[in-house]
Enzyme design. Structure first.
Site, PDB file in Angstrom:
ATOM      1  N   ASN A   7       1.517 -11.087  -2.180  1.00 27.08           N
ATOM      2  CA  ASN A   7       2.685 -11.672  -2.944  1.00 27.08           C
ATOM      3  C   ASN A   7       3.129 -13.053  -2.771  1.00 27.08           C
ATOM      4  O   ASN A   7       3.678 -13.313  -1.351  1.00 27.08           O
ATOM      5  CB  ASN A   7       3.634 -10.636  -2.516  1.00 27.08           C
ATOM      6  CG  ASN A   7       5.379 -11.154  -3.463  1.00 27.08           C
ATOM      7  OD1 ASN A   7       5.272 -11.995  -4.091  1.00 27.08           O
ATOM      8  ND2 ASN A   7       6.131 -10.597  -3.027  1.00 27.08           N
ATOM      9  N   LYS A  15       5.084 -15.170  -3.781  1.00 28.27           N
ATOM     10  CA  LYS A  15       6.366 -15.277  -4.083  1.00 28.27           C
ATOM     11  C   LYS A  15       6.504 -16.694  -4.893  1.00 28.27           C
ATOM     12  O   LYS A  15       5.826 -16.929  -5.447  1.00 28.27           O
ATOM     13  CB  LYS A  15       7.264 -15.243  -2.681  1.00 28.27           C
ATOM     14  CG  LYS A  15       6.984 -13.894  -1.903  1.00 28.27           C
ATOM     15  CD  LYS A  15       7.985 -13.883  -0.827  1.00 28.27           C
ATOM     16  CE  LYS A  15       7.614 -12.474  -0.037  1.00 28.27           C
ATOM     17  NZ  LYS A  15       8.495 -11.974   1.027  1.00 28.27           N
ATOM     18  N   HIS A  30      11.073  -5.334  -5.664  1.00 26.81           N
ATOM     19  CA  HIS A  30      11.146  -6.148  -4.647  1.00 26.81           C
ATOM     20  C   HIS A  30      12.605  -6.415  -3.795  1.00 26.81           C
ATOM     21  O   HIS A  30      13.418  -6.406  -4.727  1.00 26.81           O
ATOM     22  CB  HIS A  30      10.342  -7.646  -4.685  1.00 26.81           C
ATOM     23  CG  HIS A  30       9.915  -8.042  -3.190  1.00 26.81           C
ATOM     24  ND1 HIS A  30      10.925  -8.672  -2.442  1.00 26.81           N
ATOM     25  CD2 HIS A  30       8.804  -8.052  -2.562  1.00 26.81           C
ATOM     26  CE1 HIS A  30      10.178  -9.303  -1.489  1.00 26.81           C
ATOM     27  NE2 HIS A  30       8.873  -8.736  -1.473  1.00 26.81           N
ATOM     28  N   GLU A  79      13.722  -8.874  -2.749  1.00 27.07           N
ATOM     29  CA  GLU A  79      14.309 -10.105  -3.169  1.00 27.07           C
ATOM     30  C   GLU A  79      15.042 -10.014  -4.466  1.00 27.07           C
ATOM     31  O   GLU A  79      15.921 -10.721  -4.752  1.00 27.07           O
ATOM     32  CB  GLU A  79      13.130 -11.153  -2.800  1.00 27.07           C
ATOM     33  CG  GLU A  79      13.024 -11.641  -1.358  1.00 27.07           C
ATOM     34  CD  GLU A  79      11.649 -12.034  -1.076  1.00 27.07           C
ATOM     35  OE1 GLU A  79      10.823 -12.301  -2.106  1.00 27.07           O
ATOM     36  OE2 GLU A  79      11.234 -11.840   0.114  1.00 27.07           O
ATOM     37  N   GLU A 106       8.777  -1.719   2.291  1.00 29.04           N
ATOM     38  CA  GLU A 106       9.137  -3.029   2.742  1.00 29.04           C
ATOM     39  C   GLU A 106      10.660  -3.100   3.489  1.00 29.04           C
ATOM     40  O   GLU A 106      11.510  -3.244   2.761  1.00 29.04           O
ATOM     41  CB  GLU A 106       8.937  -4.097   1.863  1.00 29.04           C
ATOM     42  CG  GLU A 106       7.656  -4.377   1.046  1.00 29.04           C
ATOM     43  CD  GLU A 106       7.324  -5.602   0.585  1.00 29.04           C
ATOM     44  OE1 GLU A 106       6.238  -6.173   0.993  1.00 29.04           O
ATOM     45  OE2 GLU A 106       8.411  -6.193   0.099  1.00 29.04           O
ATOM     46  N   GLY A 133       9.247 -11.632   6.102  1.00 25.44           N
ATOM     47  CA  GLY A 133       9.451 -12.906   6.376  1.00 25.44           C
ATOM     48  C   GLY A 133       9.914 -13.123   7.845  1.00 25.44           C
ATOM     49  O   GLY A 133      10.405 -14.631   7.824  1.00 25.44           O
ATOM     50  N   SER A 175       5.745  -8.717   7.391  1.00 27.19           N
ATOM     51  CA  SER A 175       5.226  -9.658   8.421  1.00 27.19           C
ATOM     52  C   SER A 175       3.871  -8.957   8.869  1.00 27.19           C
ATOM     53  O   SER A 175       3.661  -8.850  10.002  1.00 27.19           O
ATOM     54  CB  SER A 175       6.086  -9.706   9.562  1.00 27.19           C
ATOM     55  OG  SER A 175       7.062 -10.352   9.131  1.00 27.19           O
ATOM     56  N   GLY A 183       3.164 -10.848   2.182  1.00 29.83           N
ATOM     57  CA  GLY A 183       3.706 -12.281   1.834  1.00 29.83           C
ATOM     58  C   GLY A 183       3.126 -13.585   2.381  1.00 29.83           C
ATOM     59  O   GLY A 183       1.964 -13.922   1.741  1.00 29.83           O
TER      60      GLY A 183
END
Ligand code: 13P
Length: 251
Positions: A9, A11, A95, A97, A167, A173, A212, A233
């Site tokens: 991903n 992003k 997701h 986010e 996730e 992150g 991560s 990510g």
């Protein structure tokens, strides 16, 4: 035996030049292996570049978002059919986010999941708890609520053409990975939730871990019985790292 999948991903990262170098390296280095899928999920403007660069490679590609509507006056949105027309295979839905920063509700995520499938795309449905929710002991309840919203709306049969990604928001992150046993615990719980409705589909659905994942921890995560791959990510932007993580899933 259910398939393994490692999906990157990106992003909101990338540029024509950086993507070209990354995609060329992935194409050169990732070999087709029975039972293991690879994918990269790029920002919309780059999807055509990704499709062209990956042609003839075993790496599929996907988008990071899709409209819950099929067509109409929805300025700024992109439909599943538009993605499919370019050869898109996967789309990430729900997701954290999107849920956290853009206010996507469980119901909207379920609608996006169904819109993706109507268009012939395979949704990668993300679920996961925040640190606060984990510390309150609410992990299972949060994941169950997020997953049930989709299972109730789409029906369990929809899991035949979907992947689920666990996730934990606190691991995204942050460099803080769930331990293999923490990941396994939630993955097992997720599979059991699907199994309550359909045992065969539960055994067959791929459940990815995201948060991560790095070359140094991928192997031990992927060794867990219910961890079928990863949604990656930061490390998916670095060819050496992404290839190493894909290799960890293949072994
Ligand atoms: P990181 O691998 O950068 O933690 O991101 C995980 C993620 O959100 C993938 O969708």
């Amino acid at each position: 035996m259910r398939g393994r999948l490692v999906a990157g991903n990106w992003k909101m990262h990338g540029s024509l030049a950086a993507n070209q170098a990354l995609l060329a390296a992935l194409k050169a280095r990732l070999q087709a292996i029975e039972g293991v899928g690879y994918a990269v999920c790029a920002p919309f403007p780059y999807l055509n570049q990704v499709a062209a660069a990956l042609e003839g490679s075993p790496i599929a590609w996907g988008a990071q978002n899709v409209s819950e509507h099929d067509v109409g006056a929805y300025t700024g949105e992109v439909s599943g059919a538009m993605l499919r027309e370019f050869g898109c295979r996967y789309v990430i839905v729900g997701h954290s986010e999107r849920r956290g920063l853009y206010g996507e509700s469980d119901q909207q995520v379920a609608a996006k999941f169904m819109a993706a499938q109507r268009a012939g795309l395979t949704p990668i449905l993300c679920v996961g708890e925040t640190l606060e929710q984990r510390e309150r002991g609410d992990t299972d309840a949060v994941v169950e609520r997020q997953l049930d919203a989709v299972l109730n709306a789409a029906g369990v049969a929809a899991m035949a053409n979907a992947a689920i990604a666990y996730e934990p928001v606190w691991a995204i992150g942050t460099g803080k990975t769930a331990t293999p046993s923490q990941a396994q615990g939630v993955h097992e719980f997720v599979r059991a939730l699907v199994a309550k409705r359909d045992k065969e589909l539960a055994a067959a659905v791929s459940i990815l871990y995201g948060g991560s994942v790095k070359p140094g921890n991928a192997k031990e995560l992927f060794a867990m019985a219910d961890v079928d791959g990863g949604l990656i990510g930061g490390a998916s932007l670095v060819a050496d790292d992404f290839v190493a993580i894909c290799e960890a899933a293949a072994n």
